[in-house]
Design a protein around this motif. Sequence first.
Motif, short mmCIF file in Angstrom:
data_model
loop_
_atom_site.label_atom_id
_atom_site.label_comp_id
_atom_site.label_asym_id
_atom_site.label_seq_id
_atom_site.Cartn_x
_atom_site.Cartn_y
_atom_site.Cartn_z
N ALA A 85 0.83 -1.20 0.00
CA ALA A 85 0.00 0.00 0.00
C ALA A 85 0.86 1.25 0.00
O ALA A 85 0.57 2.24 -0.69
N GLU A 86 1.93 1.23 0.77
CA GLU A 86 2.83 2.38 0.80
C GLU A 86 3.48 2.62 -0.56
O GLU A 86 3.61 3.77 -1.00
N ASP A 87 3.89 1.55 -1.22
CA ASP A 87 4.50 1.69 -2.54
C ASP A 87 3.52 2.33 -3.52
O ASP A 87 3.88 3.19 -4.33
N ILE A 88 2.25 1.91 -3.45
CA ILE A 88 1.22 2.43 -4.35
C ILE A 88 0.96 3.90 -4.08
O ILE A 88 0.95 4.73 -5.01
N THR A 89 0.75 4.27 -2.82
CA THR A 89 0.43 5.67 -2.50
C THR A 89 1.63 6.58 -2.74
O THR A 89 1.48 7.72 -3.17
#
Length: 285
Positions: free
Chosen positions: A65-69
Motif C-alpha cells: 500500500a505504501e508503494d502504491i500511494t
Amino acid sequence: MNDRDVIPLKGLVTMKKSAALFACFALALSSCAAAPKDTSLKAQLDFENNYITLPLDEYDMSDQAEDITYRAYLLILKECYAKKGYDFEILENGLVSGNASQYGSWNVKHAANHFTSIQVRDEQERIYKSIPEDVRASCREEHREELDMLYFDVADEEKYRPVERIRGEAYQRAQADPEWKKARSDWWDCQRQEGLTPRTGDGEWTSKETANLNADDPKVLEEVIRLATIEAQCSEKVRLAQRLGDLEASYQGPLIEKNQALLNALKADRDAKIAKAREIIATRQ
C-alpha cells in the motif's frame, strides 16, 4: 502536511516494523504461550517484489500500500512540474518494499536493497530539490487536496494506533512460541556453517560481522552486501521468514477477530487511500 518542502520518501507510514521490533506490553510470557492461534493463517512471501504480507496488513498501510500511494504522490508532482516546464524523474527501486527486513536479510534477490535504499532516497530528494522552490510550492498548493488524501499524517497515526497495538501483541506472542526460537536457531546454525557469528538477542537480526560494519560507509558497502547475502541465503535455506511469518500470522488471526469492528473501519479508510492512488496511477503514468 504539504507546506513542508519535502517528499514523503518514507513518511507515509512507519508504524509496522517499529511495532514488531519495539512494542512492549504488560503481557506475561506464560499467557503469550497459551494464547489462541489460528494455524490456517500463513504469511505470504513475495520474493520478486520483496514483500512479507501478514493478515493484519489487510487493515493497515502495508508495504504494498505504501508503494502504491508513494508512487501516486510522485506522479502528481511529476505531472504538475511538467506543465511548468520541468522534468522530474521517479526512481524505480521499491523504496518502501526494499526495507522489508523484520526478520533480517531474508531475500537473496533483494539483499542489497536494504543497504542501498538510503542512497536512492537521497538521490530522489536531490532530484526533487532540483526543481525551483517556487515551482514546488505552487504544485503543492495546486494539488493540496489530492496530496493530503494520499499522505498518512500524525492524526492518522493516532487513529491507527490500535493496529500497532495488535501487531505488537501478536509479535510478542509469536516470539514466546518455542517454534520461534527453533526457527532462529536453525538460521544461526547455518550462519555458523558459513563462517559467521550470529547474534542471538531478541532484537538482533544480523551477524556480528555485519553489526561491526558501518553500512552507511561506501567503502565497506560491498562487504555489507556480501554478508547480507549470506544471511539471506541461510534464511531461505531454513525458511526463516516463512516460519516466523506464519507464527505471527497465526497469532494475529484471533486478535483480528476480537477487534474486527474497529479494524473494518480502519480498513475502509486505508482502502480509500489505495483506491485514490490506483486511480492516479492509471491516469497519469
